[in-house]
Design a protein around this motif. Structure first.
Motif, mmCIF file in Angstrom:
data_model
loop_
_atom_site.group_PDB
_atom_site.id
_atom_site.type_symbol
_atom_site.label_atom_id
_atom_site.label_comp_id
_atom_site.label_asym_id
_atom_site.label_seq_id
_atom_site.Cartn_x
_atom_site.Cartn_y
_atom_site.Cartn_z
ATOM 1 N N SER A 11 -1.528 15.776 11.536
ATOM 2 C CA SER A 11 -2.090 14.577 12.166
ATOM 3 C C SER A 11 -2.313 13.528 11.077
ATOM 4 O O SER A 11 -2.821 13.829 9.999
ATOM 5 C CB SER A 11 -3.407 14.899 12.880
ATOM 6 N N GLU A 12 -1.899 12.300 11.374
ATOM 7 C CA GLU A 12 -1.950 11.194 10.403
ATOM 8 C C GLU A 12 -2.264 9.891 11.126
ATOM 9 O O GLU A 12 -2.040 9.763 12.337
ATOM 10 C CB GLU A 12 -0.596 11.018 9.694
ATOM 11 N N MET A 13 -2.740 8.901 10.347
ATOM 12 C CA MET A 13 -2.908 7.557 10.891
ATOM 13 C C MET A 13 -2.598 6.519 9.825
ATOM 14 O O MET A 13 -3.034 6.636 8.676
ATOM 15 C CB MET A 13 -4.329 7.339 11.424
ATOM 16 N N ASN A 14 -1.827 5.494 10.214
ATOM 17 C CA ASN A 14 -1.492 4.353 9.358
ATOM 18 C C ASN A 14 -1.800 3.052 10.082
ATOM 19 O O ASN A 14 -1.815 3.008 11.312
ATOM 20 C CB ASN A 14 0.005 4.348 9.011
ATOM 21 N N VAL A 15 -2.007 2.010 9.303
ATOM 22 C CA VAL A 15 -1.989 0.657 9.851
ATOM 23 C C VAL A 15 -0.643 0.031 9.513
ATOM 24 O O VAL A 15 -0.028 0.359 8.497
ATOM 25 C CB VAL A 15 -3.129 -0.227 9.300
ATOM 26 N N VAL A 16 -0.168 -0.863 10.365
ATOM 27 C CA VAL A 16 1.071 -1.612 10.139
ATOM 28 C C VAL A 16 0.795 -3.075 10.437
ATOM 29 O O VAL A 16 0.099 -3.402 11.409
ATOM 30 C CB VAL A 16 2.209 -1.109 11.050
ATOM 31 N N THR A 17 1.328 -3.953 9.605
ATOM 32 C CA THR A 17 1.283 -5.382 9.901
ATOM 33 C C THR A 17 2.594 -6.028 9.483
ATOM 34 O O THR A 17 3.265 -5.559 8.556
ATOM 35 C CB THR A 17 0.112 -6.079 9.197
ATOM 36 N N CYS A 18 2.951 -7.074 10.201
ATOM 37 C CA CYS A 18 4.115 -7.885 9.840
ATOM 38 C C CYS A 18 3.663 -9.245 9.318
ATOM 39 O O CYS A 18 4.416 -10.222 9.382
ATOM 40 C CB CYS A 18 5.036 -8.044 11.044
ATOM 41 N N ASP A 19 2.452 -9.307 8.793
ATOM 42 C CA ASP A 19 1.920 -10.530 8.194
ATOM 43 C C ASP A 19 2.526 -10.691 6.801
ATOM 44 O O ASP A 19 2.170 -9.974 5.868
ATOM 45 C CB ASP A 19 0.398 -10.457 8.124
ATOM 46 N N GLY A 20 3.453 -11.641 6.670
ATOM 47 C CA GLY A 20 4.181 -11.802 5.417
ATOM 48 C C GLY A 20 3.279 -12.178 4.256
ATOM 49 O O GLY A 20 3.471 -11.706 3.129
ATOM 50 N N GLU A 21 2.304 -13.008 4.506
ATOM 51 C CA GLU A 21 1.411 -13.433 3.429
ATOM 52 C C GLU A 21 0.624 -12.247 2.883
ATOM 53 O O GLU A 21 0.484 -12.080 1.666
ATOM 54 C CB GLU A 21 0.461 -14.511 3.944
ATOM 55 N N LEU A 22 0.122 -11.400 3.775
ATOM 56 C CA LEU A 22 -0.637 -10.235 3.332
ATOM 57 C C LEU A 22 0.265 -9.214 2.643
ATOM 58 O O LEU A 22 -0.124 -8.614 1.632
ATOM 59 C CB LEU A 22 -1.349 -9.598 4.523
ATOM 60 N N ALA A 23 1.469 -9.003 3.161
ATOM 61 C CA ALA A 23 2.407 -8.062 2.538
ATOM 62 C C ALA A 23 2.744 -8.513 1.118
ATOM 63 O O ALA A 23 2.739 -7.707 0.178
ATOM 64 C CB ALA A 23 3.673 -7.943 3.379
ATOM 65 N N ARG A 24 3.031 -9.811 0.966
ATOM 66 C CA ARG A 24 3.376 -10.326 -0.363
ATOM 67 C C ARG A 24 2.187 -10.238 -1.312
ATOM 68 O O ARG A 24 2.331 -9.831 -2.478
ATOM 69 C CB ARG A 24 3.856 -11.779 -0.242
ATOM 70 N N ALA A 25 1.000 -10.607 -0.833
ATOM 71 C CA ALA A 25 -0.181 -10.570 -1.687
ATOM 72 C C ALA A 25 -0.507 -9.145 -2.122
ATOM 73 O O ALA A 25 -0.911 -8.908 -3.266
ATOM 74 C CB ALA A 25 -1.371 -11.188 -0.946
ATOM 75 N N THR A 26 -0.319 -8.187 -1.213
ATOM 76 C CA THR A 26 -0.575 -6.790 -1.555
ATOM 77 C C THR A 26 0.407 -6.303 -2.604
ATOM 78 O O THR A 26 0.028 -5.636 -3.574
ATOM 79 C CB THR A 26 -0.498 -5.914 -0.297
ATOM 80 N N ARG A 27 1.685 -6.639 -2.421
ATOM 81 C CA ARG A 27 2.684 -6.229 -3.423
ATOM 82 C C ARG A 27 2.365 -6.827 -4.784
ATOM 83 O O ARG A 27 2.397 -6.127 -5.814
ATOM 84 C CB ARG A 27 4.087 -6.664 -2.977
ATOM 85 N N GLN A 28 2.043 -8.111 -4.821
ATOM 86 C CA GLN A 28 1.772 -8.761 -6.102
ATOM 87 C C GLN A 28 0.546 -8.150 -6.770
ATOM 88 O O GLN A 28 0.514 -7.975 -7.993
ATOM 89 C CB GLN A 28 1.593 -10.255 -5.897
ATOM 90 N N ARG A 29 -0.462 -7.818 -5.967
ATOM 91 C CA ARG A 29 -1.654 -7.210 -6.564
ATOM 92 C C ARG A 29 -1.335 -5.837 -7.141
ATOM 93 O O ARG A 29 -1.770 -5.492 -8.237
ATOM 94 C CB ARG A 29 -2.748 -7.096 -5.508
#
Length: 480
Positions: free
Chosen positions: A392-410
């Protein structure tokens, strides 16, 4: 390739084809074939719950940021606290200084005025693996003893598998969904993003805080499990009003025939990854504890062999020595290397903690996927058959480009030891101009017996192309 290695690879690849066929038949039989072959286009998983607009989603990187934040939110609880985890350590410290705050003390105090309910996996039936049934029974007893905490051990697992999700729901107001276990089992999760050597295993991890309408989906999952285990029906989760501008989807893995209320299971974490990875055009960035899933590796191999663009890059951050086998002996990374064939589209790295007490490994426990700076997932699911089919597992998913980019950069700023402003350009240029030279230089120093000067390093052993058979054989025993 020598004849023995060639035979090893042929047999290993054959076993994995059988694995994929088995999974396809299994999903088809229970009406979940769409998880591997989505019927509709788009980045979101199909079915319920749908993406929820109007949410907030905050990414917390490493324990020193995430754990005190959890303690802070718990201290604000007014109506209830629901926690589900793989394992917990009652005296695990969420805050270390100036004053130590331990999990049990905090929850016991809350339970004096509001319901506090805890679900943990019942543990391995065999004492060969930890935690086992005896370990968990002791923890449940300690959580209950002298407190008003309601703690339940969940034995409803597939054989050789577990309940692996890590969620906390507070008042149906906010939910923590992530990969950080509230335990010291196998390593102390409380580490800073500086990852200075501390005389023990370093730990890189991540969690998220969800606010707004998607919180009710996390709460409903907990309530569903609680009811199936205890027979107690919890109040209907309160749907929160809009709290932000991020669209969030809650996805999970629940095997079939485990819970009466979910007889056909739920495999939307797999579906989410399949959709996102197949749609990748320029960049796939994965941080994970394991990279064993044959289905995921097949997609990545196809992307490398037939890149959607000349700029396509696949960057992997993995632990050097996973708790359950090692990636080089599984053989999948060797296949990716062969598929890349020197084109430079693949980079697999690990981390080491430096300082007076180092160098020592940093255990990469985070479960993060980012595709083209437009899709982001984070949660408890590893990229192995356990997490995508059987735990059993749980993930969040978002297609918010600004948040995805900011997370990668961080994340990249942390791993590359650079300010985020230096990483704001084309990510492919950052991979080729920073990731590769640093990782290759540090690997060369390692091979020459020289001390590291940076914590990033090519994954040791990743270039081995033999022993292809061992991974599928291990998977045949525990991953089906």
């Amino acid at each position: 390739m020598d004849p023995l290695a060639a035979f090893d690879k042929i047999v290993g690849a054959g076993i994995e084809r059988l694995f994929r066929s088995h999974h396809q038949r299994r999903l088809r039989r229970i009406g979940w074939e769409r998880a591997l072959r989505p019927l509709t286009p788009g980045a979101w998983a199909s079915g319920e719950p749908p993406p929820r607009p109007g949410c907030t989603l905050e990414i917390l990187v490493d324990g020193a940021e995430a754990l005190p934040r959890l303690a802070e939110e718990l201290s604000k609880a007014q109506s209830h606290v629901h926690l589900a985890g793989w394992f917990v350590s009652p005296h695990f410290a969420l805050v270390r200084e100036p004053d130590r705050v331990e999990l049990l003390a905090l929850l016991a105090d809350l339970a004096e005025r509001i319901p506090v309910r805890i679900l943990v996996w019942a543990g391995s039936p065999l004492p060969l693996f930890r935690p086992d049934r005896k370990d968990v029974a002791g923890v449940v007893h300690e959580l209950r003893s002298g407190t008003k905490i309601e703690a339940v051990a969940d034995p409803k697992e597939r054989p050789l598998h577990c309940h692996h999700e890590k969620i906390v729901v507070i008042d149906d107001r906010v939910a923590f969904v992530g990969g950080i276990d509230l335990t010291t089992e196998a390593g102390d999760r409380f580490d800073t993003s500086a990852h200075r050597a501390r005389g023990e295993l370093g730990w890189h991890d991540a969690a998220s805080i969800v606010g707004g309408p998607a919180v009710a989906d996390v709460a409903a999952h907990f309530a569903q499990r609680w009811h199936d285990l205890t027979g107690q029906k919890l109040p209907q989760p309160e749907t929160q009003p809009r709290s932000g501008e991020v669209e969030v989807q809650i996805v999970r893995t629940v095997p079939e025939k485990v819970y009466d209320s979910i007889p056909d299971g739920d495999f939307r974490i797999l579906e989410s990854y399949v959709r996102a990875l197949r749609s990748a055009e320029r960049l796939v960035y994965l941080e994970n504890q394991f990279l064993w899933s044959s289905e995921i590796l097949q997609i990545l191999r196809e992307k490398i062999e037939q890149p959607p663009s000349e700029e396509f890059r696949l960057v992997l951050l993995l632990p050097a020595n996973p708790n359950d086998g090692s990636d080089d002996t599984r053989g999948q990374l060797a296949d990716l290397i062969e598929a890349d064939d020197g084109a430079g589209r693949l980079l697999a790295c690990t981390l080491r903690a430096l300082g007076e007490l180092g160098p020592c490994p940093v255990y990469v426990h985070a479960k993060i996927g980012i595709v083209d700076d437009r899709w982001l997932t984070l949660g408890s699911a590893n990229l192995n058959e356990h997490s995508l089919f059987n735990d059993s597992e749980m993930n969040v998913v978002t297609c918010d480009g600004e948040l995805a980019r900011a997370t990668r950069q961080r994340l990249w700023a942390e791993h590359l030891e650079r300010p985020e402003r230096d990483l704001s350009g084309n990510p492919v240029d950052v991979v080729d101009g920073l990731w590769k030279p640093i990782a290759e230089e540090q690997y060369a120093r390692r091979e020459a017996g020289l001390p590291p000067t940076h914590r990033l390093c090519l994954l040791p052993g990743v270039s081995r192309r033999s022993r292809r058979l061992l991974g599928p054989l291990q998977g045949l025993l525990v991953d089906g």
